[in-house]
Design an enzyme around this catalytic site. Structure first.
Site, PDB file in Angstrom:
ATOM      1  N   ASP A 134       0.421  -1.196  10.708  1.00  0.00           N
ATOM      2  CA  ASP A 134       0.402  -2.431  11.502  1.00  0.00           C
ATOM      3  C   ASP A 134      -0.909  -3.185  11.319  1.00  0.00           C
ATOM      4  OD1 ASP A 134       2.947  -1.812  13.045  1.00  0.00           O
ATOM      5  OD2 ASP A 134       1.715  -0.095  13.580  1.00  0.00           O
ATOM      6  N   GLU A 137       4.928   0.216   5.800  1.00  0.00           N
ATOM      7  CA  GLU A 137       5.162  -1.119   5.249  1.00  0.00           C
ATOM      8  C   GLU A 137       4.006  -1.629   4.409  1.00  0.00           C
ATOM      9  OE1 GLU A 137       5.855  -5.679   6.890  1.00  0.00           O
ATOM     10  OE2 GLU A 137       6.796  -4.021   7.975  1.00  0.00           O
TER      11      GLU A 137
END
Length: 384
Positions: free
Chosen positions: A19, A279
């Site tokens: 994040d 990610e």
């Protein structure tokens, strides 16, 4: 049209480095390439410091690389319209402090408000990208913005100079050798198959290390400190701390310190194969132009397996060994009975040259979609 000059980005750290990794890259790119005054609100400065050593974990506010970083301690606080930026981004549906939202409603004109969502290859995101979400009580409208892999999404994070920097670095064996030498990599290890390993704790690392150790070709595995700690420690026979290394059979394992993001990019560029997770590193592996294996963030009811298959459906094509290996690595059901890791690895290794070709074609395909920061700013301009 009123010019968009200030941007506030709110980030809560859920996946230790993913994040904040995404938000830190986006914040710097928006400042450098789009001239915005960016404030990054983040709740976990300790995780942030692992990828940006300059972070002062005790500071309520600090300047880093031209970005204002605010420690987001709680949901309290009194805000005025003057405190509100022209563009407000909540990353992955975090709850912005209520006082900040109240101040947003008092602004004239209203700020552009985005929910920047997580990355997925699933088709439904094309229908949800740019959708509106009116506030139930205040005169505010939020827009969903989805990164993605098609021109009907927001694209992927990619700085304008990234591709040229990668090409220059990868075209210089000396530059790659000098970079990896900082971590103790020897000339003999440079001549071996070089692999980075970044995964979640449940990955079947021990089985893969055994296969590599018993292989016919020398292989060097570079793993950040704290990643797959039990398996790495068992292999080393010692504490898996930065600087530790051991060789068994054909395999050498080296434990690396966490490095700043620009160096992590170079690490991916300098290796032949990259295991990545979540990610942020997943996207950077795609820009590295090397074969990679993705360990997806686990979700309840194995929803992550659906996301993994959606990506492999777009990316892997006829690379059946990549699909099979990736599914096994993530514990996803496959047609076979159980994982035969020696056979899985042999099939994967044979297909790596084709994977390298696919990586280059995929890069060109993704670049044609435009980069996420530019796409987001272009859309924001249409909303003012």
């Amino acid at each position: 049209m009123n010019q968009l000059r200030r941007l506030d980005l709110f980030c809560r750290v859920v996946d230790n480095y993913g994040d904040i990794g995404i938000c830190w890259r986006l914040a710097r790119q928006l400042r450098r390439e789009h001239g915005l005054a960016v404030t990054l609100w983040v709740d976990d400065l300790a995780s942030f410091q692992r990828i940006c050593p300059e972070v002062d974990r005790a500071a309520a506010s600090q300047q880093l690389d031209g970005v204002t970083v605010r420690h987001w301690r709680d949901q309290d606080g009194v805000f005025t319209p003057a405190d509100v930026a022209d563009i407000v981004i909540e990353f992955f549906a975090v709850d912005i402090p209520p006082g900040y939202i109240e101040a947003m409603a008092q602004c004239e004109p209203r700020p552009v408000w985005f929910n920047l969502e997580g990355l997925t290859a699933e088709e439904w995101v094309e229908g949800c990208h740019r959708l509106t979400s009116p506030h139930p009580r205040l005169p505010l409208t939020k827009h969903f913005f989805f990164p993605g892999f098609t021109d009907k999404t927001g694209g992927l994070l990619c700085e304008s100079e990234l591709d040229q920097a990668r090409r220059s670095f990868q075209s210089s064996p000396a530059a790659m050798a000098d970079f990896l030498a900082r971590f103790g990599v020897t000339p003999a290890e440079m001549a071996s198959t070089r692999v980075t390993l970044f995964c979640y704790p449940h990955a079947p690392v021990s089985a893969l290390l055994d296969v590599w150790a018993g292989g016919a070709r020398p292989l060097t595995c570079l793993v950040p400190e704290g990643v797959a700690a039990e398996a790495v420690q068992a292999f080393l026979g010692a504490e898996a701390k930065a600087g530790a290394s051991a060789t068994r059979g054909a395999l050498t394992v080296r434990v690396l310190p966490f490095v700043p993001q620009p160096d992590y990019d170079r690490l991916l560029w300098a290796c032949d194969l990259n295991f990545v997770r979540g990610e942020d590193s997943f996207v950077r592996a795609q820009w590295a132009g090397r074969p990679f294996v993705w360990h997806i963030y686990p979700q309840d009811e194995n929803l992550h397996h659906k996301k993994l298959r959606a990506f492999l459906g777009r990316y892997a094509g006829e690379l059946d060994a990549l699909t099979e290996f990736s599914l096994r690595w993530n514990g996803a059901p496959t047609a076979g009975e159980g994982a035969d890791w020696p056979a899985e690895w042999q099939a994967f290794e044979r297909q790596m040259p084709a994977m390298a070709q696919r990586a280059a074609a995929w890069q060109a395909q993704m670049q044609a979609n435009g980069d996420l920061a530019a796409n987001l700013m272009a859309f924001a301009a249409t909303l003012r």
